[in-house]
Design a protein around this motif. Structure first.
Motif, PDB file in Angstrom:
ATOM      1  N   ALA A 110      41.253  39.185   1.421  1.00 56.57           N
ATOM      2  CA  ALA A 110      41.709  38.751   0.084  1.00 56.57           C
ATOM      3  C   ALA A 110      43.153  37.723  -0.057  1.00 56.57           C
ATOM      4  N   LEU A 111      43.445  37.882   0.798  1.00 56.06           N
ATOM      5  CA  LEU A 111      45.103  36.469   1.387  1.00 56.06           C
ATOM      6  C   LEU A 111      45.035  36.333   2.685  1.00 56.06           C
ATOM      7  N   ALA A 148      53.126  35.874   0.565  1.00 56.56           N
ATOM      8  CA  ALA A 148      51.682  34.832   0.883  1.00 56.56           C
ATOM      9  C   ALA A 148      51.901  34.361  -0.210  1.00 56.56           C
ATOM     10  N   ALA A 149      52.601  34.852  -1.627  1.00 54.01           N
ATOM     11  CA  ALA A 149      53.039  33.870  -3.038  1.00 54.01           C
ATOM     12  C   ALA A 149      54.243  33.196  -2.559  1.00 54.01           C
ATOM     13  N   VAL A 150      54.745  33.585  -1.967  1.00 57.35           N
ATOM     14  CA  VAL A 150      56.574  32.768  -2.159  1.00 57.35           C
ATOM     15  C   VAL A 150      55.757  31.671  -1.184  1.00 57.35           C
ATOM     16  N   THR A 151      55.368  31.373   0.202  1.00 58.76           N
ATOM     17  CA  THR A 151      54.953  30.504   1.164  1.00 58.76           C
ATOM     18  C   THR A 151      53.985  29.805   0.417  1.00 58.76           C
ATOM     19  N   TYR A 152      53.065  29.829  -0.516  1.00 57.57           N
ATOM     20  CA  TYR A 152      52.053  29.420  -1.583  1.00 57.57           C
ATOM     21  C   TYR A 152      52.065  28.176  -2.367  1.00 57.57           C
ATOM     22  N   GLN A 154      52.570  30.283  -5.668  1.00 57.93           N
ATOM     23  CA  GLN A 154      52.320  30.510  -6.901  1.00 57.93           C
ATOM     24  C   GLN A 154      53.400  31.465  -7.217  1.00 57.93           C
ATOM     25  N   VAL A 155      53.537  31.083  -8.648  1.00 59.22           N
ATOM     26  CA  VAL A 155      54.839  31.714  -9.321  1.00 59.22           C
ATOM     27  C   VAL A 155      54.368  33.054  -9.484  1.00 59.22           C
ATOM     28  N   ASP A 156      52.722  33.217 -10.352  1.00 56.34           N
ATOM     29  CA  ASP A 156      52.211  33.981 -11.791  1.00 56.34           C
ATOM     30  C   ASP A 156      52.510  35.214 -10.468  1.00 56.34           C
ATOM     31  N   LEU A 157      51.780  35.300  -8.974  1.00 59.56           N
ATOM     32  CA  LEU A 157      51.415  35.920  -7.951  1.00 59.56           C
ATOM     33  C   LEU A 157      52.901  36.675  -7.621  1.00 59.56           C
ATOM     34  N   LEU A 181      58.608  41.117   6.141  1.00 60.92           N
ATOM     35  CA  LEU A 181      59.512  39.997   5.237  1.00 60.92           C
ATOM     36  C   LEU A 181      60.379  38.686   5.793  1.00 60.92           C
ATOM     37  N   SER A 182      59.952  37.674   5.380  1.00 62.78           N
ATOM     38  CA  SER A 182      61.027  36.767   5.950  1.00 62.78           C
ATOM     39  C   SER A 182      61.937  36.892   4.864  1.00 62.78           C
ATOM     40  N   ASP A 183      63.505  36.470   6.038  1.00 59.87           N
ATOM     41  CA  ASP A 183      64.680  36.165   4.859  1.00 59.87           C
ATOM     42  C   ASP A 183      64.433  36.068   3.491  1.00 59.87           C
TER      43      ASP A 183
END
Length: 214
Positions: A110-111, A148-152, A154-157, A181-183
């Protein structure tokens, strides 16, 4: 005198989708081939479907090629197109969506399908992926989903993942996903004042993250 009447009538959508599904990865009448993943699996498609459904594929399939005299040729490239950085199952999910406007997902892909949906500019597929990820979110995957949500964007996610982490922080910080996790994303988690974890234990978890990340 009244003019002729006209109307656009809608047939059975399910029957149309079922018929198109039979063309997914079907070499019959296929006119473009992709070689996908390290497995170099062949995936067959039909350029008219890809081009009308996705601008990224339209650009890929309509690039001018250089003829024998060094001048541009009007014949579009036939491939095969090499896509070595994507899993065949992920690419086939994208193809399924383009043909049927639906997608078969599982927690393993999915991701990555979400990533592909962003890369190919497929907003509707992106929404389906986000919904599936939210509905099936687990302790082991929540940090990867947040990343992934931060990278792309996707605020809701992002909000959904943060709420999940806030509810079971002690268990989440023990996962491999937390260590990866990234910093930037870790900082977003730590800004929350709702983390269900003792502050000293949280400090220790961050120290362990720093040791792994160094």
């Amino acid at each position: 005198m009244a003019g002729p009447c006209s109307a656009r009538l809608q047939g059975e959508a399910a029957a149309f989708t079922t018929a198109l599904r039979t063309l997914v990865n079907n070499p019959q009448f296929s006119d473009v081939t992709f070689v996908v993943g390290r497995e170099q699996q062949k995936v067959f498609a039909h350029r008219c479907v890809l081009a009308c459904r996705c601008q990224a594929f339209q650009g890929m399939l309509s690039q001018e090629t250089v003829g024998s005299e060094g001048s541009p040729s009007s014949v579009p490239p036939q491939g095969p197109f090499i896509l070595g950085n994507v899993q065949p199952e992920v690419f086939l999910a994208v193809i399924e969506f383009l043909y049927t406007n639906s997608v078969t997902l599982n927690s393993h892909i999915a991701l990555e399908v979400l990533t592909s949906s962003v890369e190919y500019g497929l907003q509707d597929l992106c929404k389906l992926c986000v919904k599936f990820i939210k509905d099936t979110l687990s302790m082991e995957q929540v940090c990867e989903a947040l990343q992934a949500a931060v990278t792309y964007g996707q605020v809701d996610l992002q909000q959904h993942c943060l709420a999940f982490i806030e509810g079971c922080t002690t268990a989440v910080v023990r996962t491999q996903g937390f260590q990866e996790l990234s910093d930037v994303v870790l900082a977003r988690v730590l800004r929350s004042d709702r983390l269900a974890m003792d502050e000293l234990d949280l400090v220790q978890a961050v120290r362990e993250w720093a040791h792994v990340s160094s």
